[in-house]
Design an enzyme around this catalytic site. Structure first.
Site, short mmCIF file in Angstrom:
data_model
loop_
_atom_site.label_atom_id
_atom_site.label_comp_id
_atom_site.label_asym_id
_atom_site.label_seq_id
_atom_site.Cartn_x
_atom_site.Cartn_y
_atom_site.Cartn_z
N GLY A 1 0.83 -1.15 -0.01
CA GLY A 1 0.24 0.12 -0.33
C GLY A 1 0.61 0.95 -0.11
N GLY B 1 1.05 -6.65 3.62
CA GLY B 1 2.95 -7.11 4.13
C GLY B 1 3.65 -7.06 5.29
N ARG C 1 10.19 -1.75 21.77
CA ARG C 1 9.96 -3.38 22.09
C ARG C 1 9.69 -3.67 20.62
NH1 ARG C 1 9.18 -5.99 25.86
NH2 ARG C 1 7.42 -4.77 27.20
N ILE C 2 10.32 -4.52 20.24
CA ILE C 2 10.26 -4.97 19.00
C ILE C 2 9.28 -6.13 18.85
CG2 ILE C 2 11.40 -6.18 17.07
CD1 ILE C 2 11.59 -2.84 17.14
N THR D 1 9.82 -10.36 11.27
CA THR D 1 8.67 -8.85 10.77
C THR D 1 8.86 -7.85 10.53
OG1 THR D 1 7.06 -8.93 12.28
CG2 THR D 1 6.94 -10.60 10.81
N GLN E 1 10.35 -5.13 7.42
CA GLN E 1 10.14 -3.76 7.06
C GLN E 1 10.74 -2.40 7.01
OE1 GLN E 1 6.36 -2.16 7.20
NE2 GLN E 1 6.35 -4.49 6.36
N GLY F 1 7.67 0.74 10.32
CA GLY F 1 7.75 0.60 8.70
C GLY F 1 8.35 1.73 7.94
N GLU F 2 7.50 2.63 8.67
CA GLU F 2 8.51 4.42 8.06
C GLU F 2 9.39 4.50 8.71
OE1 GLU F 2 3.63 5.95 6.60
OE2 GLU F 2 4.73 6.83 8.65
MO1 MOS Z 1 1.27 5.48 5.68
S1 MOS Z 1 1.84 7.22 3.47
O1 MOS Z 1 0.10 6.61 6.39
O2 MOS Z 1 0.30 4.03 4.90
#
Ligand code: MOS
Length: 732
Positions: A241, A469, A616-617, A622, A626, A692-693
């Site tokens: 996404g 994902g 904490r991871i 996973t 990311q 993830g970001e």
């Molecule tokens: Mo993220 S750009 O908030 O899917």
């Protein structure tokens, strides 16, 4: 459950399952083709017809006529819906900045203006090609450079101004004033947008691909002017996404309208060639950064201005976001300009704001360190802050940026780096090393879940959370197993259905921490229900271990508790205001080695290291996936990704993954990821934050800084394609 104070000691501090590496639970379904994505859900309703979108071939203007007569006599034709017959529709959502369908206005190139339905996909596509459209074309504004020139004159109001930036900058011993450019980016996720729609008794069901099930349900109801109770959204598997699937898109609207008109199920996918212009993209930016420091390297003045393209109702890319909080400095200025342009809709893409902003800021930090004759890692360490630099009474909840830098430098072998740009050569290859800091906010969102304890002793977890994902299925299963004292194998996680409690959804890297906190809350409710059934007043006096509930001289199997029928509990975690007394963010450091060919400028990324501080991871497997995915995206942003703009006709010519290049396996070298063992008690009950970001933030600048170290050529304009290096490369 309201999370209304920092988490103390809790069961996650002795976790047996959460925090342990575990491959994703739905992996076998995905690799064997049994996980069905939206377009493949042939079994959900019989007799699915195919809709093919017709999109505008102008960027700005009015539709005067849509002639569907030729299409109507095409083989297999079953129906057509045009924007003119539907008329203007209510805007689906506050963050949809372009109309998705309806009316005669064209606000951007490839806006959907009709959908043609036929028995097969090929027939629908062939019939759609026969639709004739006439327009009145209007002029638009498509040139960001021109907008930047204007913005420099008309001076937008600052977002924030602290102290006296101009005075401090003028007085600073060492200064930098740099201008940086990032192009537009396309999400380019693997799975195109796709929806199957079916109406029954006035109720609409869509099987679709979305990050945010409830947003889509509400948006679709709003745009179709119906009660959200009568809309059901199902999205169990999503093929990526990156923000492209945060909001309602045309596929769902076209499928819903066509299915309503024909009274038959209709499926619509946005073909790849339409996605770049029909959907959203990350805005291009032009950024000016000024930094002033004393000789010891302490920042005394910092200013960040950025402009980005946006449609009239949009907000622009907040590329200055991180600069408000990342580095210390008493005198600060942040200015956000928006350039109203008539390009397709600029909107959120992975780490919106910081991803673009750090591409510029972290080059500027490297340039500034060089002016100070200081190690760029050291320069960042000196300017760390543990409090909000705009409001020093407000601390970071947990910030370990310095540890990321120091640990990364050690593991990477940073001390071996050649400080002289262009000074290290292996045959025809110039070798360089670069570093960059990473910063990304870590919001939390309310998130609900339902837990159903089965007579078999198995647990079913239901929430409308999505897994794009990212590993949601897995970390949710781990959380429920941990709290209920069951093995992960005894937990079935069902996601993505609007019939389930509303979750945080997947966006802004809040999904993992928020959704697991919601599942924790629902499990706590189940523990309380079990305590009640056992006549135990204090549920915390019970232990849930190995499929048993024990304590107060009791020892029962969970399966026994549910012997007479499943036990259902439901709750939603909400986040109290106390969180706002802190800045809750994630941090990292990226280290990159590149080789640049001395004659051709060809660049090879040789190795990459990320050190991440995200609390904490929940699952290192996973989480690592990311982060390395983010690093790949960062290499793309550094070296190849660019939505070129036709500034004359107002569209993006690239329309596939040949014209819009992203890294392939051969572009990506060894990647190493280290997670610092940190906990953030302000973030969630699990002390976890998003990751993830973060994995993307700063990566491109680390590559840029390594390229500079290799060649001595400073490129401030992404992507750093080879022609930008060639003029400055050695002549032999
Ligand atoms: Mo993220 S750009 O908030 O899917």
């Amino acid at each position: 459950m309201e999370f209304n104070q920092p988490a103390g000691q809790n069961l996650f501090d002795q976790s047996r399952i959460v925090g342990k590496p575990m491959p994703r639970v739905e992996g076998p379904l995905k690799v064997s083709g049994h996980a069905k994505y939206a377009f493949e859900r042939h079994d959900v309703v019989a007799g699915q017809l195919h809709g093919y979108p017709v999109v505008s071939t102008i960027a700005q203007g009015r539709i005067t006529e849509i002639d569907t007569s030729a299409a109507e006599s095409a083989p297999g034709f079953r129906g057509v819906v045009t924007a003119l017959e539907i008329g203007e529709m209510p805007s689906p959502f506050a963050w949809n900045f372009a109309p998705l369908f309806g009316g005669d206005r064209v606000s951007h190139y490839h806006q959907a203006i009709a959908v043609v339905v036929a028995e097969t996909f090929e027939q629908a596509r062939a019939a759609a090609a026969l639709v004739r459209v006439d327009y009145e074309v209007e002029e638009g504004n498509y040139d960001l450079e021109a907008a930047w020139e204007r913005a420099r004159e008309d001076r937008s109001e600052p977002v924030s101004r602290i102290g006296d930036f101009e005075g401090a900058f003028a007085a600073a011993e060492v200064t930098l004033d740099g201008e940086y450019r990032t192009p537009g980016h396309s999400h380019a996720m693997m799975e195109p947008h796709a929806t199957i729609a079916n109406w029954q008794d006035g109720k609409l069901t869509i099987w679709t691909a979305t990050q945010m099930v409830d947003w889509i349900r509400q948006s679709l109801a709003r745009t179709l002017e119906m009660d959200p109770e009568n809309v059901r959204v199902d999205s169990p598997y999503i093929g990526g996404g990156f923000g492209a699937k945060l909001y309602l898109r045309a596929d769902a609207v076209l499928a819903a309208l066509a299915a309503r008109k024909l009274a038959e199920p209709v499926k619509v996918a946005l073909p790849r060639p339409m996605i770049m212009n029909n959907t959203t993209h990350r805005a291009a930016t032009i950024q000016r950064i000024r930094i002033g420091a004393d000789r010891e390297g302490r920042i005394t003045a910092i200013a960040h201005e950025a402009i980005s393209n946006t449609l009239p109702s949009g907000r622009g890319e907040t590329a200055t976001a991180q600069t408000r909080a990342f580095y210390a400095g008493a005198n600060r200025l942040i200015v956000h300009h928006t350039a109203v342009m008539h390009l397709p809709e600029a909107n959120a893409m992975r780490a919106p704001g910081e991803a673009s902003g750090l591409m510029a800021l972290e080059i500027a930090m490297d340039e500034m360190a060089e002016k100070l004759e200081m190690d760029p890692v050291q320069f960042r360490i000196i300017n760390d802050t543990q409090v909000d630099p705009e409001s020093p009474d407000r601390p970071f909840s947990n910030r370990n940026f310095v540890q990321c830098l120091e640990h990364g430098a050690e593991v990477f072998g940073w001390a071996e780096r050649n400080m002289t740009p262009g000074g290290r050569r292996e045959g025809m290859w110039l070798i360089g090393h670069g570093a960059a800091g990473a910063y990304r906010g870590s919001p939390a969102m309310a998130s609900g879940a339902r837990i159903r304890l089965q007579p078999s002793g198995r647990l079913i977890v239901e929430t409308d959370m999505t897994d794009i994902g990212t590993g949601s299925y897995t970390v949710i299963a781990q959380t429920a197993a941990e709290v209920m004292g069951l093995p992960v194998e005894a937990v079935d996680v069902v996601l993505g259905d609007s019939a389930f409690p509303v979750s945080a959804g997947s966006g802004g890297q809040w999904g993992g921490p928020s959704a697991t906190a919601g599942v924790y809350a629902a499990c706590v409710a189940l523990r309380a229900e079990i305590a009640t059934r056992l006549g135990v007043e204090n549920a915390d006096s019970l232990e849930f271990v190995d499929g048993h509930v024990r304590g107060n001289d009791l020892d029962r199997l969970l399966s026994e508790m549910a012997a007479e029928g499943e036990i259902i509990s439901e709750d939603t975690i909400t986040f109290g205001d106390f969180r706002r007394d802190h800045i809750v963010s994630t941090f990292g450091a990226h280290f990159v080695e590149v080789a640049v060919h001395a004659l051709t400028g060809e660049m090879r990324v040789r190795r990459m290291l990320a050190v991440c501080d995200s609390g904490r991871i929940l699952n290192p497997v996973t989480a690592r996936s990311q982060v390395i995915g983010g690093m790949v995206m960062g290499v793309g942003a550094a070296l190849m990704e660019e939505i070129a703009v036709d500034t004359h006709r107002g569209y993006f010519p690239a329309h596939d993954l040949a014209g819009y290049e992203v890294p392939v396996h051969a572009d990506i070298p060894a990647q190493e990821v280290i997670f610092l063992d940190t906990l953030d008690p302000v973030s969630t009950p699990m002390k976890a934050k998003g990751v993830g970001e973060l994995g993307l933030c700063g990566v491109a600048a680390a590559v840029a800084n390594a390229a500079y170290n290799a060649t001595g050529v400073r490129v401030r304009n992404y992507p750093m394609t080879l022609e930008k290096f060639i003029p400055g490369l050695p002549t032999a």
